[in-house]
Design an enzyme around this catalytic site. Structure first.
Site, PDB file in Angstrom:
ATOM      1  N   SER A 134       0.840  -1.197   0.000  1.00 58.25           N
ATOM      2  CA  SER A 134       0.000   0.000   0.000  1.00 58.25           C
ATOM      3  C   SER A 134       0.876   1.249   0.000  1.00 58.25           C
ATOM      4  O   SER A 134       2.084   1.200   0.253  1.00 58.25           O
ATOM      5  CB  SER A 134      -0.918   0.005   1.223  1.00 58.25           C
ATOM      6  N   HIS A 135       0.235   2.397  -0.250  1.00 58.40           N
ATOM      7  CA  HIS A 135       0.974   3.657  -0.323  1.00 58.40           C
ATOM      8  C   HIS A 135       1.719   3.934   0.979  1.00 58.40           C
ATOM      9  O   HIS A 135       2.907   4.290   0.963  1.00 58.40           O
ATOM     10  CB  HIS A 135      -0.005   4.800  -0.624  1.00 58.40           C
ATOM     11  N   VAL A 136       1.059   3.789   2.113  1.00 56.94           N
ATOM     12  CA  VAL A 136       1.699   4.107   3.382  1.00 56.94           C
ATOM     13  C   VAL A 136       2.851   3.150   3.672  1.00 56.94           C
ATOM     14  O   VAL A 136       3.869   3.539   4.268  1.00 56.94           O
ATOM     15  CB  VAL A 136       0.664   4.106   4.532  1.00 56.94           C
TER      16      VAL A 136
END
Length: 1492
Positions: free
Chosen positions: A1074-1076
Site C-alpha cells: 500500500s501507499h503508506v
C-alpha cells in the site's frame, strides 16, 4: 459378575474425588458423557447385543472368522510391567506426573511377595515443611476411601474421610513411603497439599489414582473362550474412540482384552457371568439369566443405560465423578424396584432398548437418529439461498421543521447560566407529564449554587436534603443553606417554590435557589409535592450530582441531523400521553408506524430507539392510569400487526422491524391478555395466599401489568425453590433491574415480602410455573417457550397454562418441524451443543426459512419464533464457552460457523456474512484433511469476518446513534443510557458472541500458522517517544518536534507518514504494498502490524515513554530507555538539520500534440509510467502481454485551461491557489471541483463528436479530432466518439478527474514535505484499454519486508488492481518465490478483502506526472487513475475460487507472476515495482517502475 468389570467396560474410573475442605476442589474431573459413552444411542453398545461368536477384532470393525477352540494353557494373571524407578530398585514406576511448571511427581510400587506388604514410594520435586499427602485406599466394590490402621508416623485422620501424612524433605525433593498389608487393596488415591500456602496439587482437576500390583494368582485349568475375548476387544476399541490400529497394536489390544477377562475370572466371576455381561442376550443362557433374576440382581449394562437416560433427562450436565457414581446407583435402584415388582430382566431390557418405557426421555431417544441424520445433511446444504441483499433507504424530509422554540423553563435556565457566568456542574431537564422541571448546578470559587425551576401552575414544595456519599443518603443541610421560609422535617427540608417572571422575553415559572458553601456535599436528593401528591423521577427520588461529568450533564437536543427529526419531535410531543400506560404507548406507536415507514430507514430507527428506551425502563411505564391486561394485549396486537404489514411490504427494513418487535410483547386479542388478571385469582384461591405480598401483586396486575411481572414471578419461583430464602427473591429482582424503590413506585405499590407455608410449596411452584407462561405470552417477544407454543397451538382442554384459549397450529410448517421445536424446547438448557444444532437448523432450514418472507396470516408468530431462536442460539453459545477453554481449533471454528450463520439469518444484507460462513466451512474441511495451509486460510477468513462485524457496527452507529442522542435529549433520558445505546444494541446480539469467539481463535491460528505476533512491513530500528492516536489520517500532516513512535488504532493505507515519526505500530492490516507501506520503507520508518492485543495494550500504556524498537523479519522487540541514555542518531530517522530532502522539477511545456502513440513516448512528452510501458513492448517474451497505449502528453491541461471558453475556470483557480498558499487547505477540494467545470466539447459535423481536446484550436477542430481518433484506432483501441455523446461525456469527465488529482490532499502534502514546487508538477494522461481481469497483482522483485534480493514478493487480488493499490479494507493474497526456484511459490497469507472490482470493456485514464518516480522519492500512487466506466463492486466468495481451493492452479498462476517479475527485472537490470493482471491464465503487465 463383579461391579468392577461393568465399570471397567465403560470408564476407567468411576470413584469420586475426595471432597476438599471448603469445596476448593474442581469437581469437573471427568467429562459428563464419559460415564455413559458406551450407552450412546447411535452406537451398537446402546442396543441389544447379539454379536456373532466367531468374530475377529481388527482396526475399525469386526470381521467374521472361523472360531478356534479355547486355549487351555495355565498362565498367571499379572499386572502390566512398568519401568523401574532409579531411586528404589525394589519399586516399579507406577505413575509419573508433571504438575505446575517444572514440578514432577513419581510414584513407585514394590512387587508384593507372599506375606509381604506392598510398599508405595512417592517422590515430588518440591520442598516444603508443610507438604501433606491427603490420601486413602480403594478396595474391590468399594467407592469410599478406606483408611488403614497401619500408616506412617505423623499421619492424622481428616474428618473420618481421609488421612493426611507429612512428606519428608530430602534436599530439593520431598519423599514418602507407605506400606500396605491388606491384600484386598487395589489402588491408592491421593492429593497433595501445601498447607501453609493452601495450594493443592491435583491430577487434571481430580485425584491421583495409582493401581497396586496384585499378588500372582494361578488359575488352574481355566481359559476364556475366544468369542468373549473378541467382544471384550471390540468394547475396548469402541471405548477408545474406534481408532485405526496397526497389526501389532491390534494384537496387543486383543491380549489386553484376554488379560482383563482372566483377571475377572481370578476374582471369582464365572464364564457364564462374563458371557451374560458381554453378549447381553443369548438364547443359550436362559439358565444363567434365570439365576440372576432369582438373585434379584440388575446387570450393570442395564444400569448403565438407565443412568444415561437419567443424565439426558437432567439436561446432560457436567457431573463430577462423585455425582456420576451417585447417578449410577440411583439408576440401579430404579431398575431394582422394577425387578422387585416382578418384571424379568428380559422385559426390562426390551422396554429400555425399544423405547417402550413411557418417559419423556425415551420419546426423545426414539427421535435421536432422525436429528443425527439431518445434522449430517445440513452440513452439506447449499448456503446460497440464505443470501439476502436488501439495501435500506432513508427518505430525506422535504419540509424540515423550524428550529424548536425554547420552553419557558429552558429560557429560565439559559438566563441563569448567562447571569451567573459560573461553571456548570450539572444540568438536567425532566419531563413531568406535559410540564418540565429544570435542575441546574453551578460552581463558583466559594460555593455551589442549585437553581430549580418548573412550569407547573399549582403550588410546588421542594422536599430536599444533601448527601456526601451516594444518592440514597439524606443528610440535613447546614442552616446557612436554607432558603427563606424553609421548614425542617426530620432530616429533610421543605421549601416552597416562588414565582419568577420576566417581561423580555415574557415567561413565568416557579423556582428556588439554594447556595451551599460546604464542599463536602456531593449531591442533592429531592422530590416535589403539589396538590398533596408526591412527584418522583420514574418512581425514585430525583438526584442532582455536584460534579463535572460528561455523562451526567445532559446534552442539548441539537438539530436532529441524520435522523427522522419530524417523527422524533412528534414522539416527544406524545410522550406525556404515552406514559399513562402500555396501552397508550402501543396505540400511539401503531399510529406513528406509517409516518416512520414513509421516513424510511431513519424513521424506523427512530421507532426502535423509542421502544428500546421503553424496554430498558428509561421511560415511565404507567402513570396514574388503570388499564386492563386485555387492553394492553389488544394494543400490543395492533402494534405488532402494523409492524408485520411493513415487514411484508418492505424487505429492506426487516432487520430493524425484527429489533422493534423484540422490544414489544406478542400481545393478542381476548383471553390471552385477560388471563393475566384471572389466573392470579385462581393461584391465590387454590394455594390459600390471599393476603400480603400476593394480594399487593394481584392489585398491581389488575391495575397495570408490565414486563416487570415476569421478573416478579420468576423471583417468587426462585424463592420457593430455594426453600424460602428471601435473599434469593431479592437477588432475582435486583439482577433484573427491580429495586425495592421500584416496587414501591407502582400505582399499586408492593410493600410486603413473600411469606409462604412449606405445605404450599408444590402447589405454588406448579401454578406459578403455568402463570409464568401466561405472562411471557403477553410480555416477552423473545421468549422461546411462548413463541413455540404460539406456532404449535394451544390445547383448549386440560389444566394449567392457557386453559380455555384455542389457538390453532400454524399450517404449512415443513415435515418434522414441530417435532424439532419440541426437541429444542426440551433441550434448551443443555450445556452441550446438541440442542444448539437443532435451533440452528430450525432457523435456517430450507423448509422453514421461506415462510418468513411470504405473506401469511400467522407471519407474526413465525417472526417471534425466529427472534426467540436467534436469542436462544446466542445464549447457548455463551453458556457453552466453558467447553472451549481447552477445545481444539476445529471446535472453535465449528462454534464460529454456528454463530455466524445465526447472525446472517438476522441481517438484511448478509452476503458478506454468508461468504465468510462458506470460508469457515472450507477451513474446517482443510483442517480435517490435514491440509498444511488450513490455519493460514482460516486466519484470512477470521480477518474478513472481523471486517464484516466492524462494518455492521459502523452501520448501526450511523443509523441508530443520532436518533438515540436527539430523542434521548428530548425525553430527558439518562445521558449514560444515550451514550451506550448503539453499543448495547450490538452487545445484545450475536455479533458480540462472534467477536469473542474470534478473539479466542486468533492466537491459536497465529501460532499454528507460525505467524507470530507481528507482521513487519518496514524493518527499521527506531528510538522515539510513544504517542497514541486513533487514526493516522488525523496526524498525517502534523510535524512532531521529537522522534515519535506512533501507536495507531486505524491505518487505511493511503496516508502519509508524518514528519518526525520514526515508527508506526498498528493493529490494522494495510497491504504490504500500500501507499503508506511504500512511504514507510522509503523513509526508513519502522512500520508493523501487531496481532497481539496484550502487546498493543502494553505499548499504549507506555505513552510518553522513550522506547527503542528493534525489528526482525517476523518480530518486534522493544525496551524502555532512560532519559539521557545515549541514542544512535540513525535510529531516530531525523536529519541533523531537521530538513527534508529537496527535490526539483522541470516545468513541462505544451508540445503542440494532443495525442501520441506509444512509439512517440519521450521524456519531454510523458512520465516514466508511459515510457516504461513503451520500453517493454517487443522486449519481453510473448507470453507476457503488454496493453496498447496512447497518451495525452504534458501541457494539454494547461492549454485547455488557457482557452477563452475556460477563462472563468482559470480565474477561479488563481484565487483558490492563492487561498491554498495562505494555508487554507480546504481550497484543495474546491480546486478539484473547479477543474471538473472545464467545458466539454460540442457535437461536430461528419457524424463525429468533438473530443475534449477539440476546443483547443477551433480552426483545426476536425483535424485534431481526426488525429486523436486515428491515434487510438491505429493502436487498436476503441474510439469513444463512435458510441455517442454520452460516452464522450464519460471519457471527458474521467480525464478531468485525472488532472484534478494533482490537488488531492495526499499528493499535495507529500510534495510539500519534500519541497517539490507544486506549480511545476505536470500531468500527462496514459490511455489504455482495460483488461477485464480475473486477478490483479503487484510485484516487488526484492522482498520489501526483509530486503532480500534473492526472492520476489507479490500480492494478488481478485478483480481489478484498485483494491490492492487503493485503500480498500482487508489483505490480499501474498507470496514469495526464490529466484532460483520460481516454480515453487510460498503463500504467506490468503486474502481477506471482501470486495472485488470488475468492469466491462472500457478505457482507463491513468495519471502520469513528472513528479512520480524521482530518485529518492516515490510519487507513484499519489494521483488517480480513472476508468471511463464505473467499476462494479462485487462481494467475493473465495470458497469457490480456484486460486484458493486448487493447489495446482494456484501454483501455476503464482509461478507465472513470479517468472514475469524476474524477466522484467532482468530486462531493466534493477529491482522493479510491477503492476499487472491475469486474464484467462495469461499474464499482462500494465506498468513497471524502479522499486523504491
Amino acid at each position: 459378575m463383579s461391579n468392577t468389570l461393568g465399570h471397567h467396560i465403560l470408564q476407567p474410573s468411576l470413584r469420586p474425588p475426595v471432597t476438599e475442605p471448603q469445596s476448593k476442589l474442581n469437581s469437573s474431573g471427568i467429562p459428563a458423557n464419559t460415564l455413559f459413552q458406551a450407552a450412546c444411542w447411535d452406537q451398537s453398545a446402546a442396543q441389544t447385543r447379539n454379536l456373532p461368536l466367531s468374530t475377529k477384532f481388527c482396526g475399525n470393525n469386526l470381521n467374521l472368522r472361523k472360531s478356534k477352540s479355547a486355549i487351555g494353557t495355565r498362565k498367571p494373571v499379572k499386572s502390566i510391567t512398568r519401568a523401574v524407578l532409579a531411586m528404589d530398585p525394589a519399586s516399579e514406576l507406577a505413575g509419573k506426573f508433571n504438575l505446575d511448571g517444572n514440578i514432577e511427581l513419581q510414584v513407585g510400587v514394590s512387587a508384593p511377595a507372599s506375606g509381604a506388604a506392598t510398599q508405595v514410594d512417592i517422590q515430588i520435586t518440591y520442598s516444603s515443611d508443610s507438604l501433606l499427602l491427603h490420601w486413602g485406599l480403594l478396595r474391590e466394590r468399594k467407592e469410599k476411601w478406606i483408611l488403614p490402621s497401619r500408616h506412617p508416623d505423623g499421619t492424622q485422620v481428616y474428618k473420618n474421610r481421609a488421612l493426611r501424612t507429612p512428606f519428608v524433605k530430602s534436599g530439593s525433593n520431598s519423599t514418602l513411603k507407605i506400606e500396605i498389608d491388606d491384600a484386598e487393596i487395589q489402588a491408592i488415591e491421593f492429593l497433595i497439599l501445601d498447607e501453609v500456602q493452601n495450594k493443592w496439587f491435583k491430577n487434571n482437576g481430580g485425584n491421583f489414582n495409582v493401581k497396586l500390583r496384585m499378588k500372582e494368582k494361578l488359575i488352574p485349568d481355566v481359559s476364556v473362550p475366544e468369542d468373549l475375548v473378541q467382544i471384550q476387544a471390540y468394547l475396548r476399541w469402541e471405548r477408545k474412540g474406534k481408532q485405526m490400529y496397526t497389526p501389532e497394536k491390534e494384537k496387543e489390544e486383543y491380549e489386553a482384552a484376554r488379560t482383563e477377562l482372566l483377571e475377572e475370572v481370578a476374582k471369582g466371576a464365572s464364564i457364564q457371568d462374563l458371557r451374560a455381561m458381554l453378549t447381553k442376550k443369548n438364547d443359550n443362557s436362559k439358565a444363567t439369566e434365570s439365576s440372576v433374576t432369582d438373585r434379584k440382581k440388575v446387570p450393570d449394562d442395564l444400569v448403565q443405560i438407565q443412568a444415561y437416560i437419567r443424565w439426558e433427562k437432567a439436561g446432560k450436565p457436567n457431573y463430577s465423578p462423585e455425582q456420576q457414581i451417585k447417578e449410577f446407583e440411583e439408576a440401579r435402584k430404579e431398575l431394582q424396584t422394577e425387578l422387585d415388582k416382578g418384571a424379568s430382566l428380559d422385559e426390562i431390557r426390551k422396554k429400555i432398548t425399544k423405547g417402550e418405557i413411557q418417559t419423556k426421555v425415551a420419546k426423545q431417544l426414539r427421535h435421536k437418529k432422525y436429528f443425527s441424520v439431518d445434522r449430517i445433511q445440513r452440513k452439506k446444504r447449499d448456503l446460497m439461498p440464505l443470501i439476502t441483499k436488501y439495501a435500506a433507504e432513508s427518505v430525506v424530509e422535504k419540509d424540515l421543521m423550524e428550529p424548536k422554540a425554547l420552553t419557558v423553563v429552558e429560557i429560565f435556565g439559559k438566563m441563569k447560566e448567562e447571569q451567573d457566568g459560573e461553571h456548570v456542574l450539572n444540568k438536567k431537564m425532566y419531563k413531568l407529564a406535559d410540564k418540565e422541571l429544570l435542575v441546574l448546578a453551578t460552581k463558583s470559587a466559594a460555593k455551589t449554587k442549585v437553581h430549580l425551576a418548573t412550569d407547573i401552575k399549582e403550588t410546588v414544595t421542594l422536599h430536599w436534603a444533601l448527601s456526601k456519599q451516594n444518592a440514597g443518603e439524606w443528610l440535613a443541610p447546614p442552616p446557612m443553606a436554607l432558603p427563606p421560609g424553609s421548614v425542617s422535617v426530620d432530616k429533610a427540608i421543605e421549601t416552597q417554590l416562588t414565582k419568577f417572571s420576566s417581561a423580555n422575553p415574557p415567561f413565568e415559572v416557579q423556582s428556588v435557589e439554594i447556595e451551599i458553601e460546604d464542599d463536602s456535599f456531593t449531591g442533592m436528593p429531592f422530590v416535589l409535592i403539589t396538590g398533596g401528591n408526591w412527584i418522583k423521577n420514574k418512581g425514585s427520588d430525583f438526584f442532582i450530582e455536584f460534579s463535572v461529568g460528561p455523562k451526567q450533564v445532559q446534552k442539548e437536543a441539537g438539530d436532529g441531523k441524520g435522523t427522522a427529526k419530524a417523527l422524533l419531535d412528534k414522539i416527544a410531543q406524545m410522550e406525556s400521553e404515552a406514559q399513562k400506560s402500555f396501552m397508550h404507548r402501543f396505540n400511539i406507536a401503531a399510529d406513528l408506524i406509517d409516518q416512520a415507514k414513509n421516513a424510511g430507514e431513519l424513521g424506523l430507527a427512530g421507532m426502535l430507539v423509542w421502544m428500546r428506551f421503553m424496554a430498558t425502563r428509561q421511560l415511565i411505564w404507567n402513570k396514574n392510569y388503570n388499564v386492563k391486561p386485555r387492553e394492553i394485549s389488544r394494543a400490543q396486537d395492533r402494534l405488532t400487526d402494523s409492524l408485520e404489514n411493513v415487514y411484508t411490504s418492505y424487505p429492506q427494513y426487516r432487520e430493524l422491524l425484527r429489533m422493534i418487535m423484540s422490544t414489544v410483547g406478542r400481545g393478542g386479542e381476548g383471553d390471552v391478555g385477560q388471563r393475566i388478571r384471572d389466573e392470579i385469582l385462581v393461584i391465590q384461591r387454590k394455594n390459600e395466599c390471599k393476603g400480603g405480598m400476593m394480594e399487593e401483586w394481584h392489585q398491581k396486575l389488575h391495575n397495570n401489568t408490565s414486563p416487570d411481572d415476569v421478573v416478579i414471578c420468576q423471583a417468587l419461583i426462585d424463592y420457593i425453590k430455594s426453600d424460602f430464602d428471601i435473599g434469593v427473591y431479592w437477588k432475582t429482582l435486583t439482577e433484573n433491574g427491580i429495586t425495592k424503590e421500584r416496587l414501591l413506585s407502582y400505582d399499586r405499590a408492593i410493600h410486603s415480602e413473600p411469606n409462604f407455608r412449606r405445605d404450599q410449596k408444590d402447589g405454588l411452584l406448579r401454578d406459578l410455573g403455568n402463570y409464568m407462561r401466561t405472562l411471557k405470552a403477553v410480555h416477552s417477544g423473545a421468549d422461546l417457550e411462548s413463541a413455540i407454543q404460539n406456532c404449535m397451538g394451544y390445547e383448549s382442554q386440560g389444566q394449567g397454562f392457557m386453559v380455555g384459549v384455542q389457538i390453532n397450529p400454524i399450517p404449512g410448517l415443513p415435515s418434522g418441524f414441530p417435532e424439532l421445536l419440541r426437541y429444542v424446547l426440551d433441550h434448551v438448557e443443555d450445556k452441550n451443543v446438541e440442542a444448539l444444532l437443532e435451533v440452528w437448523f430450525a432457523r435456517g432450514s430450507p423448509g422453514a426459512r421461506p415462510l418468513l418472507f411470504k405473506p401469511n396470516d400467522r407471519l407474526k408468530d413465525l417472526l417471534f419464533l425466529d427472534i426467540a431462536l436467534d436469542s436462544t442460539v446466542r445464549t447457548a453459545i455463551e453458556r457453552g464457552y466453558e467447553e472451549l477453554n481447552n477445545a481444539p481449533p476445529e471446535k472453535i471454528m465449528y462454534f464460529i460457523a454456528l454463530v455466524l450463520e445465526n447472525l446472517a439469518l438476522s441481517s438484511d444484507d448478509n452476503e458478506d456474512f454468508i461468504y465468510c460462513l462458506k470460508g469457515w466451512n472450507h477451513a474446517q474441511s482443510m483442517s480435517k484433511s490435514k491440509n498444511d495451509h488450513w490455519a493460514l486460510y482460516a486466519k484470512s477468513v477470521l480477518d474478513r469476518t472481523r471486517l464484516s462485524l466492524a462494518n455492521k457496527a459502523e452501520r448501526y452507529q450511523q443509523v441508530l446513534q443520532p436518533a438515540a442522542e436527539y430523542l434521548g435529549s428530548l425525553l430527558g433520558v439518562d445521558q449514560w443510557a444515550v451514550n451506550i445505546f448503539t453499543e448495547e444494541i450490538i452487545r445484545s446480539g450475536s455479533a458480540a458472541s462472534l467477536s469473542s469467539l474470534l478473539n479466542r481463535l486468533d492466537p491459536v491460528l497465529r501460532k499454528t500458522a507460525n505467524l507470530g505476533s507481528w507482521q513487519v512491513i518496514s524493518p527499521a530500528e527506531a528510538v522515539g517517544y510513544v504517542v497514541v492516536v486513533d487514526e493516522l489520517l488525523a496526524v498525517q500532516n502534523k510535524s512532531f518536534e521529537q522522534p515519535t513512535i506512533l501507536v495507531v488504532k486505524s491505518v487505511k493505507g493511503e496516508e502519509e507518514i508524518p514528519d518526525g515519526a520514526v515508527a508506526v505500530l498498528t493493529p490494522d492490516m494495510p497491504d504490504v504494498l500500500s501507499h503508506v507501506s511504500v512511504r514507510a520503507r522509503n523513509g526508513k520508518v519502522c512500520f508493523a502490524t501487531c496481532f497481539d492485543p496484550n502487546i498493543l495494550a502494553d505499548l499504549q500504556a507506555k505513552k510518553g515513554k522513550l522506547l527503542r524498537i528493534k525489528p526482525t523479519s517476523g518480530d518486534i522487540s522493544y525496551s524502555e530507555l532512560k532519559e539521557g541514555e545515549p541514542i544512535d542518531a540513525s535510529s531516530t530517522n531525523l536529519k541533523e538539520d531537521g530538513s527534508a530532502p529537496h527535490l526539483t522539477l522541470v516545468r513541462k511545456k505544451f508540445s503542440g500534440r494532443y495525442a501520441i502513440t506509444s512509439e512517440e513516448f519521450t521524456n519531454d512528452m510523458v512520465g516514466a509510467k508511459s515510457r516504461n510501458i513503451s520500453y517493454l513492448k517487443g522486449k519481453v517474451s510473448s507470453w507476457i502481454g503488454i496493453p496498447t497505449s496512447v497518451a495525452l502528453p504534458f501541457g494539454v491541461f494547461e492549454k485547455v485551461l488557457s482557452e477563452r471558453s475556460n477563462q472563468a475556470v482559470a480565474e477561479k483557480l488563481k484565487i483558490l491557489k492563492r487561498k491554498l498558499g495562505a494555508g487554507d487547505f480546504n481550497a484543495l477540494r474546491e480546486i478539484r471541483e473547479t477543474v471538473l467545470q472545464l467545458v466539454a466539447p460540442a457535437p461536430l459535423v461528419d457524424g463525429y463528436y468533438v473530443s475534449c481536446l477539440s476546443i483547443l484550436v477551433v480552426r483545426e477542430v476536425q483535424v485534431e479530432v481526426q488525429e486523436l481518433k486515428n491515434k487510438m484506432q491505429s493502436s487498436g483501441m476503441p474510439w469513444p466518439g463512435d458510441e455517442g455523446e454520452q460516452r464522450w461525456e464519460q471519457a471527458w469527465m474521467a480525464i478531468k478527474k485525472v488532472w484534478a488529482s494533482k490537488w488531492n490532499e495526499r499528493a499535495y502534502f507529500s510534495t510539500r514535505k519534500v519541497k517539490l514546487d507544486h506549480d511545476y508538477l505536470c500531468m500527462a494522461v496514459l490511455v489504455q484499454e482495460i483488461i477485464n481481469a480475473d486477478y490483479a497483482f503487484v510485484i516487488h522483485t526484492t522482498n520489501p519486508s526483509s530486503g532480500d534480493s534473492s526472492e520476489i514478493y507479490a500480492e494478488v487480488v481478485k478483480g481489478l488492481g484498485e483494491t490492492l493499490v487503493g485503500a480498500y479494507p482487508g489483505r490480499s493474497l501474498s507470496f514469495i518465490a526464490k529466484k532460483n526456484d520460481l516454480n515453487s511459490p510460498q503463500v504467506l497469507g490468503y486474502p481477506s478483502k471482501p470486495i472485488g472490482l470488475f468492469i466491462k470493456r472500457s478505457i482507463i485514464f491513468r495519471s502520469d506526472s513528472n513528479g512520480e518516480d524521482l530518485e529518492g522519492y516515490a510519487g507513484a500512487g499519489l494521483y488517480d487513475s480513472v476508468p471511463m466506466d464505473e467499476e462494479e463492486k462485487v462481494v467475493l466468495d473465495y470458497s469457490s475460487d480456484p486460486l484458493m481451493i486448487d493447489g495446482n492452479f494456484r501454483q501455476s498462476i503464482l509461478s507465472s507472476i513470479a517468472r514475469a517479475g524476474s524477466a522484467i527485472e532482468e530486462l531493466y537490470g534493477s529491482p522493479q515495482d510491477i503492476e499487472g493482471v491475469i486474464r484467462d491464465g495469461k499474464v499482462y503487465v500494465v506498468q513497471t517502475r524502479p522499486q523504491m
